[in-house]
Design a protein around this motif. Sequence first.
Motif, PDB file in Angstrom:
ATOM      1  N   GLY A 273      20.995   5.350   5.665  1.00 45.26           N
ATOM      2  CA  GLY A 273      19.551   4.795   5.911  1.00 45.26           C
ATOM      3  C   GLY A 273      19.089   3.944   4.731  1.00 45.26           C
ATOM      4  N   ALA A 274      19.366   4.312   3.675  1.00 47.08           N
ATOM      5  CA  ALA A 274      18.721   3.545   2.597  1.00 47.08           C
ATOM      6  C   ALA A 274      19.582   2.007   2.485  1.00 47.08           C
ATOM      7  N   ASN A 275      20.767   2.021   3.082  1.00 47.37           N
ATOM      8  CA  ASN A 275      21.342   0.719   3.112  1.00 47.37           C
ATOM      9  C   ASN A 275      20.907  -0.050   4.361  1.00 47.37           C
TER      10      ASN A 275
ATOM     11  N   LEU B   7       0.852  -1.258  -0.037  1.00 47.12           N
ATOM     12  CA  LEU B   7       0.030  -0.073   0.121  1.00 47.12           C
ATOM     13  C   LEU B   7       0.978   1.332  -0.182  1.00 47.12           C
ATOM     14  N   GLU B   8       0.763   2.151  -1.129  1.00 47.43           N
ATOM     15  CA  GLU B   8       1.629   3.147  -1.328  1.00 47.43           C
ATOM     16  C   GLU B   8       0.850   4.287  -1.459  1.00 47.43           C
ATOM     17  N   ARG B   9       1.145   5.476  -0.617  1.00 46.06           N
ATOM     18  CA  ARG B   9       0.227   6.850  -0.507  1.00 46.06           C
ATOM     19  C   ARG B   9       0.808   7.606  -1.830  1.00 46.06           C
TER      20      ARG B   9
ATOM     21  N   PRO C 222      21.392   6.870  -8.077  1.00 39.52           N
ATOM     22  CA  PRO C 222      20.090   7.419  -7.405  1.00 39.52           C
ATOM     23  C   PRO C 222      18.912   6.528  -6.730  1.00 39.52           C
ATOM     24  N   GLN C 223      18.667   6.999  -5.432  1.00 37.17           N
ATOM     25  CA  GLN C 223      17.575   6.346  -4.918  1.00 37.17           C
ATOM     26  C   GLN C 223      16.231   6.113  -5.761  1.00 37.17           C
ATOM     27  N   GLN C 224      16.041   7.197  -6.610  1.00 39.68           N
ATOM     28  CA  GLN C 224      14.786   6.989  -7.126  1.00 39.68           C
ATOM     29  C   GLN C 224      14.884   5.980  -8.617  1.00 39.68           C
TER      30      GLN C 224
ATOM     31  N   SER D 128      10.443   9.762  -8.821  1.00 37.45           N
ATOM     32  CA  SER D 128      11.258  11.115  -9.146  1.00 37.45           C
ATOM     33  C   SER D 128      11.672  11.604  -7.951  1.00 37.45           C
ATOM     34  N   ARG D 129      11.419  11.097  -6.605  1.00 33.20           N
ATOM     35  CA  ARG D 129      11.947  11.415  -5.487  1.00 33.20           C
ATOM     36  C   ARG D 129      13.463  11.311  -5.010  1.00 33.20           C
ATOM     37  N   ALA D 130      14.306  12.557  -5.219  1.00 31.78           N
ATOM     38  CA  ALA D 130      15.537  12.022  -5.107  1.00 31.78           C
ATOM     39  C   ALA D 130      15.956  12.150  -3.535  1.00 31.78           C
ATOM     40  N   ARG D 131      16.656  11.269  -3.173  1.00 36.67           N
ATOM     41  CA  ARG D 131      17.013  11.242  -1.750  1.00 36.67           C
ATOM     42  C   ARG D 131      18.617  10.512  -1.764  1.00 36.67           C
ATOM     43  N   ALA D 132      18.764   9.267  -1.471  1.00 33.55           N
ATOM     44  CA  ALA D 132      20.000   8.803  -1.274  1.00 33.55           C
ATOM     45  C   ALA D 132      20.772   8.526  -2.687  1.00 33.55           C
TER      46      ALA D 132
ATOM     47  N   GLY E 296      13.448  -0.248   8.016  1.00 34.45           N
ATOM     48  CA  GLY E 296      13.796   1.046   7.109  1.00 34.45           C
ATOM     49  C   GLY E 296      13.574   2.346   7.912  1.00 34.45           C
ATOM     50  N   ASP E 297      13.276   3.327   7.470  1.00 41.52           N
ATOM     51  CA  ASP E 297      13.181   4.678   8.337  1.00 41.52           C
ATOM     52  C   ASP E 297      12.301   4.609   9.461  1.00 41.52           C
ATOM     53  N   ALA E 298      11.246   3.657   9.058  1.00 35.58           N
ATOM     54  CA  ALA E 298      10.112   3.438  10.187  1.00 35.58           C
ATOM     55  C   ALA E 298      10.577   2.928  11.484  1.00 35.58           C
TER      56      ALA E 298
HETATM   57  P1  RFL Z   1      10.985   5.606   2.432  1.00 40.85           P
HETATM   58  O1  RFL Z   1      11.866   5.755   1.185  1.00 40.85           O
HETATM   59  O2  RFL Z   1      10.591   7.049   3.198  1.00 40.85           O
HETATM   60  O3  RFL Z   1       9.638   5.194   1.885  1.00 40.85           O
HETATM   61  C1  RFL Z   1       8.691   5.046   2.722  1.00 40.85           C
HETATM   62  C2  RFL Z   1       7.485   5.121   1.791  1.00 40.85           C
HETATM   63  O4  RFL Z   1       6.189   4.869   2.518  1.00 40.85           O
HETATM   64  C3  RFL Z   1       5.257   5.796   1.922  1.00 40.85           C
HETATM   65  N1  RFL Z   1       4.217   6.275   2.953  1.00 40.85           N
HETATM   66  C4  RFL Z   1       3.203   5.526   3.090  1.00 40.85           C
HETATM   67  N2  RFL Z   1       2.174   4.885   2.352  1.00 40.85           N
HETATM   68  C5  RFL Z   1       1.202   4.422   2.710  1.00 40.85           C
HETATM   69  N3  RFL Z   1       0.542   4.720   3.936  1.00 40.85           N
HETATM   70  C6  RFL Z   1       1.260   5.623   4.687  1.00 40.85           C
HETATM   71  N4  RFL Z   1       0.542   6.296   5.622  1.00 40.85           N
HETATM   72  C7  RFL Z   1       2.567   6.198   4.081  1.00 40.85           C
HETATM   73  N5  RFL Z   1       3.155   7.014   4.826  1.00 40.85           N
HETATM   74  C8  RFL Z   1       4.393   6.999   4.108  1.00 40.85           C
HETATM   75  C9  RFL Z   1       5.804   6.920   1.386  1.00 40.85           C
HETATM   76  O5  RFL Z   1       5.310   7.520   0.129  1.00 40.85           O
HETATM   77  C10 RFL Z   1       7.332   6.488   0.820  1.00 40.85           C
HETATM   78  O6  RFL Z   1       7.114   5.830  -0.612  1.00 40.85           O
HETATM   79  O7  RFL Z   1      11.430   4.753   3.597  1.00 40.85           O
HETATM   80  P2  RFL Z   1      12.374   3.592   3.445  1.00 40.85           P
HETATM   81  O8  RFL Z   1      12.099   2.402   2.376  1.00 40.85           O
HETATM   82  O9  RFL Z   1      12.477   2.958   4.686  1.00 40.85           O
HETATM   83  O10 RFL Z   1      13.843   3.907   2.859  1.00 40.85           O
HETATM   84  C11 RFL Z   1      14.736   4.701   3.664  1.00 40.85           C
HETATM   85  C12 RFL Z   1      15.439   5.565   2.966  1.00 40.85           C
HETATM   86  O11 RFL Z   1      14.626   6.451   1.915  1.00 40.85           O
HETATM   87  C13 RFL Z   1      16.229   6.641   3.624  1.00 40.85           C
HETATM   88  O12 RFL Z   1      16.882   6.162   4.786  1.00 40.85           O
HETATM   89  C14 RFL Z   1      17.296   7.453   2.874  1.00 40.85           C
HETATM   90  O13 RFL Z   1      16.750   8.156   1.862  1.00 40.85           O
HETATM   91  C15 RFL Z   1      18.255   8.110   3.768  1.00 40.85           C
HETATM   92  N6  RFL Z   1      19.247   8.878   3.120  1.00 40.85           N
HETATM   93  C16 RFL Z   1      20.397   8.236   2.587  1.00 40.85           C
HETATM   94  N7  RFL Z   1      20.596   6.874   2.600  1.00 40.85           N
HETATM   95  C17 RFL Z   1      21.721   6.283   2.305  1.00 40.85           C
HETATM   96  O14 RFL Z   1      21.877   5.148   2.572  1.00 40.85           O
HETATM   97  N8  RFL Z   1      22.570   6.869   1.300  1.00 40.85           N
HETATM   98  C18 RFL Z   1      22.503   8.244   1.230  1.00 40.85           C
HETATM   99  O15 RFL Z   1      23.470   8.765   0.312  1.00 40.85           O
HETATM  100  C19 RFL Z   1      21.333   9.039   1.626  1.00 40.85           C
HETATM  101  N9  RFL Z   1      21.073  10.283   1.298  1.00 40.85           N
HETATM  102  C20 RFL Z   1      19.156  10.293   2.600  1.00 40.85           C
HETATM  103  C21 RFL Z   1      20.054  10.736   1.831  1.00 40.85           C
HETATM  104  C22 RFL Z   1      17.922  11.010   3.042  1.00 40.85           C
HETATM  105  C23 RFL Z   1      17.814  12.351   2.616  1.00 40.85           C
HETATM  106  N10 RFL Z   1      16.507  13.135   3.337  1.00 40.85           N
HETATM  107  C24 RFL Z   1      15.226  12.316   2.900  1.00 40.85           C
HETATM  108  C25 RFL Z   1      16.763  13.837   4.433  1.00 40.85           C
HETATM  109  C26 RFL Z   1      19.877  12.196   1.422  1.00 40.85           C
HETATM  110  C27 RFL Z   1      18.758  12.907   1.910  1.00 40.85           C
HETATM  111  C28 RFL Z   1      18.548  14.455   1.466  1.00 40.85           C
END
Ligand code: RFL
Length: 403
Positions: free
Chosen positions: A310-312, A42-44, A112-114, A52-56, A297-299
């Motif tokens: 984080g992504a790793n 389930l994805e919001r 890129p993460q996207q 297109s969501r550029a992050r990691a 993950g981030d949760a």
């Molecule tokens: P995501 O990627 O946030 O995905 C969560 C998904 O859940 C959806 N969602 C919902 N869906 C249904 N119902 C709800 N109530 C919902 N609430 C949310 C969202 O739309 C989304 O699609 O979490 P996930 O999968 O745990 O992945 C985590 C990573 O995305 C995150 O840790 C990294 O992006 C952190 N991070 C980096 N990590 C690395 O390992 N290497 C990097 O170089 C790196 N660079 C970064 C980063 C994070 C950044 N931000 C966001 C601060 C650079 C930046 C700028």
Amino acid sequence: MTESRSSGAAQHTADVVILGAGPAGLVLGNLLLARGIDCVLLERADRAHLGSRARAGFLAANTVRILERHGLAEGLRRRGREHASCEFRTEEGRFRLDYGSLGLGERHTVYPQQDLVTDLLTRYLADGGRLRFGTEALAVLDADSARPSVTAREADGRPVHWRARYVAGCDGRHGAARRSLPPGAVRRYHRDHQVSWLGLLAEAPPSLDAVGYAVHERGFAGHMARTPEVTRYYLQCERGSSPDAWSEERIWDELALRMRSADYGPLNRGPVLQRTVVDLESDVLEPLRHGALFLAGDAASLLCPAAAKGANLAVLEAELLAAALIDDLVRGDSAGLARYSQRCLAHVWRAQEFSQWMVRLLHAACGPDDAALFHNSLRRSRIESLRTSRSQQHWFAEHYVGV
Ligand code: RFL
């Protein structure tokens, strides 16, 4: 799987309901699907937004191995580029650390993460996976029972109810999984690093063939390649700053100043595609489970972006959770699920430790008071150790590229 409608809300069932289609949810979904487990994502957001969501951008060697192990690395093998060097620029000068030839001799893959999310999504849908875009999970109900469920709202606003055997909370730090944890079920350890970054994505080729970390009295600046045409930059900024307060000219001038372009060469400039202010915070939830609800993950744990972990961690946790769920659902062996939280937390705390170390390394404290002077002297000493001590360099290399 059954689908029916009663009391206004459509009723569905799946063995595993996965909340969120980021790296964690999509790796988990692909691995469960490959073993024939009945699951749904389930994805919001909609599909275009996800792609297109550029992050990691920096994937650790172990992340690449996991993706390869499950046949999910084709895109990153074709388009990702290996990276093995970082450069520190400080008031004392600059030095390079070729971490790829130190420690375990491992490298990052820049991808890129996207693009990774797009690859995982394409594969999951091509293999017949169920994914509901535009569906926002609202709450996980009865997680401590044998029949948990998820209430959600579909793209057209209609309510929907999913019954499951297990729910995987992969919906990030603000998702429904975290919100649904009853008070006292899980402990949250939180740290606000009291630092904010303006995160920038520029349509400009990388300016150096290394990650650049600049420590400056005006604040940290960072340079990270994303693709041959796009570079991520960071600028430490005031807490509460608005991204709109930064004109393109101000951004490039400030980057040039902090990266010491006058001494080490100009930066390639270009249009700024994205600017967001990120407050550097970390947290860990313990345990990563409440009954039938598992967090990944981030949760599960928020890593501040200073060490790019984080992504790793999200990919690693998704693999561990998939294996545990498969053992339980295919073989009736729940030992892996019982160990899941403990196994992940060992990795999470190591990553947190290194991220915290990086935060302290990269930021100068402001002000003439004793605490600031003490912090800045320690920081200089740490950088000096990193420049001169072989064993410190090996330690850095192992933690920088490991998970
Ligand atoms: P995501 O990627 O946030 O995905 C969560 C998904 O859940 C959806 N969602 C919902 N869906 C249904 N119902 C709800 N109530 C919902 N609430 C949310 C969202 O739309 C989304 O699609 O979490 P996930 O999968 O745990 O992945 C985590 C990573 O995305 C995150 O840790 C990294 O992006 C952190 N991070 C980096 N990590 C690395 O390992 N290497 C990097 O170089 C790196 N660079 C970064 C980063 C994070 C950044 N931000 C966001 C601060 C650079 C930046 C700028």
